[in-house]
Design a protein around this motif. Structure first.
Motif, PDB file in Angstrom:
ATOM      1  N   ASP A 158      19.876  72.652 109.037  1.00 37.56           N
ATOM      2  CA  ASP A 158      18.521  73.145 109.276  1.00 37.56           C
ATOM      3  C   ASP A 158      18.593  74.566 109.829  1.00 37.56           C
ATOM      4  O   ASP A 158      18.379  74.797 111.023  1.00 37.56           O
ATOM      5  CB  ASP A 158      17.780  72.221 110.257  1.00 37.56           C
ATOM      6  CG  ASP A 158      16.330  72.642 110.459  1.00 37.56           C
ATOM      7  OD1 ASP A 158      15.819  73.464 109.663  1.00 37.56           O
ATOM      8  OD2 ASP A 158      15.704  72.151 111.426  1.00 37.56           O
TER       9      ASP A 158
ATOM     10  N   GLY B  16      12.989  73.374 107.116  1.00 34.84           N
ATOM     11  CA  GLY B  16      12.886  72.793 108.446  1.00 34.84           C
ATOM     12  C   GLY B  16      11.573  72.108 108.733  1.00 34.84           C
ATOM     13  O   GLY B  16      11.196  71.962 109.898  1.00 34.84           O
ATOM     14  N   GLY B  17      10.886  71.658 107.695  1.00 35.57           N
ATOM     15  CA  GLY B  17       9.637  70.932 107.894  1.00 35.57           C
ATOM     16  C   GLY B  17       8.421  71.807 108.068  1.00 35.57           C
ATOM     17  O   GLY B  17       7.406  71.363 108.616  1.00 35.57           O
ATOM     18  N   ILE B  18       8.502  73.071 107.598  1.00 29.67           N
ATOM     19  CA  ILE B  18       7.340  73.964 107.686  1.00 29.67           C
ATOM     20  C   ILE B  18       6.223  73.426 106.804  1.00 29.67           C
ATOM     21  O   ILE B  18       6.423  73.125 105.622  1.00 29.67           O
ATOM     22  CB  ILE B  18       7.716  75.392 107.262  1.00 29.67           C
ATOM     23  CG1 ILE B  18       8.696  75.994 108.276  1.00 29.67           C
ATOM     24  CG2 ILE B  18       6.482  76.275 107.132  1.00 29.67           C
ATOM     25  CD1 ILE B  18       9.172  77.390 107.916  1.00 29.67           C
TER      26      ILE B  18
ATOM     27  N   GLY C 235       7.736  74.521 111.422  1.00 32.25           N
ATOM     28  CA  GLY C 235       8.622  73.370 111.281  1.00 32.25           C
ATOM     29  C   GLY C 235       8.792  72.633 112.602  1.00 32.25           C
ATOM     30  O   GLY C 235       8.072  72.884 113.582  1.00 32.25           O
TER      31      GLY C 235
ATOM     32  N   PRO D 202      14.498  67.439 109.810  1.00 36.93           N
ATOM     33  CA  PRO D 202      13.080  67.527 109.442  1.00 36.93           C
ATOM     34  C   PRO D 202      12.840  67.151 107.978  1.00 36.93           C
ATOM     35  O   PRO D 202      13.662  67.425 107.100  1.00 36.93           O
ATOM     36  CB  PRO D 202      12.738  68.996 109.696  1.00 36.93           C
ATOM     37  CG  PRO D 202      13.744  69.444 110.694  1.00 36.93           C
ATOM     38  CD  PRO D 202      14.996  68.704 110.374  1.00 36.93           C
TER      39      PRO D 202
END
Length: 324
Positions: A288, A93-95, A102, A88
């Motif tokens: 991740d 984790g792409g939050i 995420g 991500p």
């Protein structure tokens, strides 16, 4: 899932054994007292609040994913970096405002959406298995304890036969041989098949004691049928035991469903499941960790909440019976 009968067999103190009037008058006051004790118990209230939130999330999963903008099966390739192994983009984790929890590495599916829909699977399996297990266990336990003789012998041997099996191994074997269709239904049936004897054993032991009490003898003398005695005289005195056992069974079934999905014989992908998400996260936890932490935390807190709630209900019920 195995329960110890020692601590629970002392909890189902009969509600009334001296006269019908006493039996009819005591439950309302006792019920109000138990309700007040429950509402003032922080552990019970916090656990109930979290369980309620998960249930609401499962019920309104379509609405929540509509608000977030991402469904459980929708891929977002722009949220993962193909040059870094499809991990991500962004911290944790792409939050982000677009993806609240995420995204999954490798696919870019929204984790929040899969958590919400995974809650549906976990709660459906756990609550349905608990309901089916409770019905079968209570009926079988009542029949074995009340009638005794050949009925008790047959039911007890069946219980011992099922309890002698290593349940998880046989669940894996059975589910591996069954088709992938209607997986949630199959999970409920298989889990219930191995779960009901533990409640039935407790109910049987309580029924053996209750059927010798004066109010049962009085019902027999008045010409009441066996069905009426079992379900109108004995069963009400087992309510606290049944509630405690059922509440304590739910976290076990949640963990069982997650474990079976983790092992690949539970819910079939791409249907979301917390156990399945944890299994898919194991190759990614080093790069991740949030992909592993988020479903793991939801699962841990749900099991902890049900376990705590069952323990608090048992304590409140025991103290209430001691006072009465």
């Amino acid at each position: 899932m195995t329960f110890s009968s020692t601590s629970l067999e002392s909890e189902a103190t009969p509600a009334g054994d001296s006269s019908l009037d006493t039996t009819l008058e005591s439950p309302p006051a006792s019920g109000r007292r138990l309700l007040r004790a429950f509402l003032t118990d922080w552990g019970a209230m916090l656990s109930s609040t979290y369980i309620l939130l998960i249930i609401l999330m499962a019920i309104f999963a379509p609405l929540l994913t509509m608000l977030s903008g991402w469904g459980p099966y929708k891929f977002d390739q722009s949220a993962i970096d193909p040059n870094l192994g499809a991990i991500p983009i962004g911290p944790f984790g792409g939050i982000s405002a677009e993806h609240w929890f995420g995204v999954e590495p490798g696919s870019g599916r929204d984790i929040f959406a899969r958590i919400a829909y995974g809650a549906r699977v976990s709660m459906t399996v756990a609550l349905s298995a608990t309901l089916l297990t409770t019905v079968i266990g209570v009926v079988m336990g009542l029949l074995a304890g009340y009638f005794g003789g050949l009925v008790d012998l047959v039911i007890s041997r069946v219980m011992e036969f099922l309890m002698a099996f290593p349940a998880l191994i046989f669940m894996i074997a059975i589910l591996s041989a069954l088709p992938a269709d209607n997986r949630v239904f199959l999970l409920v049936v298989v889990i219930s098949l191995f779960g009901w004897p533990y409640l039935a054993r407790i109910v049987r032991s309580q029924t053996l004691s209750l059927k010798e009490r004066e109010f049962v003898e009085a019902a027999k003398a008045s010409g009441a049928t066996s069905v009426r005695i079992i379900f109108r005289e004995i069963l009400p005195n087992l309510q606290s035991t049944i509630i405690v056992m059922a509440t304590l069974a739910v976290p076990g079934y949640i963990g069982t469903e997650a474990g079976l999905s983790f092992l690949g014989v539970g819910v079939v992908p791409p249907t979301p499941s917390w156990g399945q998400m944890i299994a898919a996260a194991t190759p990614w936890y080093a790069v991740d960790p949030m992909y592993f932490v988020i479903p793991g935390a939801f699962l841990f807190l749900l099991v902890l909440s049900f376990t705590t709630l069952g323990d608090r209900i048992r304590t409140i019920a025991t103290s209430g019976e001691a006072r009465s």
